[in-house]
Write an enzyme that holds these catalytic residues in place. Structure first.
Site: not given
Length: 232
Positions: A101-102, A105
């Site tokens: 998920h990071e 980004h």
């Protein structure tokens, strides 16, 4: 005069707290559940992050381990992806999902995803709004309900809600990108991907809860101070 301690609008504050606590509890319990599932590939959160960044052609982002539990984050200014102790060294399905998920980004930053740029631009504005809104409202009340100051305070507080709303598509999109990358079978098996999806959905609900909580706080301010008062 100020409202009494038993002002019914406190129910909005309590509701916001309940929603936030429920979302936080859900994401923690979901992470703990799937943190018990070791990935068949034996890949750690750190290795998964580096693999995903490499697959995405991102070479200018560093990966580091930081203290804390679920304190994972990506800093677009320093180009550093920070993984918490619960994520960095773990080979669990949940840890890989959080790391991915990071990375989502980082991919957003790399491709210039405009909602992320908008959120970054709103950070200082939202911080100023959150800091000045309540003092302005209080001063406005003390000055015989000066509506200009009160309305300005409410408008500034609404910037915090705007920031929360812009955050939602950024977080959902990061999770979608993470799932797309993980679905190629090189890090997770086909059976493990749905587990990650549940972890990421639970995490996304915390941002939905934050937006709802901020909206309820704004609604309370509008009910208490938003109308014109002729009884001063």
């Amino acid at each position: 005069m100020f409202y009494s301690f038993f002002d019914p609008t406190y129910l909005l504050v309590i509701l916001g707290l309940v929603i936030s606590m429920a979302a936080s509890g859900y994401v923690n319990s979901t992470f703990r559940h799937y943190d018990a599932y070791r990935s068949q590939s034996g890949t750690s959160g750190t290795d998964a992050a580096r693999f995903i960044l490499g697959q995405s052609g991102i070479t200018d982002v560093g990966v580091q381990k930081i203290s804390g539990d679920l304190t994972d984050n990506y800093n677009g200014q320093t180009k550093v992806l920070s993984l918490s102790e619960a994520t960095a060294d773990s080979t669990s399905v949940a840890a890989i999902g959080v790391a991915a998920h990071e990375c989502g980004h980082a991919v957003q930053d790399n491709v210039g995803y405009w909602p992320m740029r908008l959120r970054t631009a709103l950070v200082p504005v939202a911080n100023i709004g959150s800091s000045l809104s309540l003092p302005l409202i209080i001063i406005g009340v003390l000055l015989s309900y000066n509506q200009s100051l009160i309305h300005l305070g409410i408008a500034l507080f609404s910037l915090a809600l705007l920031f929360q709303l812009v955050t939602l598509p950024v977080e959902f999109n990061a999770s979608r990108r993470a799932l797309q990358i993980l679905s190629d079978g090189q890090v997770l098996t086909r059976d493990e991907v749905p587990m990650v999806r549940k972890v990421l959905v639970a995490a996304a609900l915390t941002y939905v809860a934050a937006a709802l909580s901020t909206f309820l706080q704004l609604l309370r301010l509008i009910i208490l101070f938003g109308g014109n008062r002729d009884d001063n």
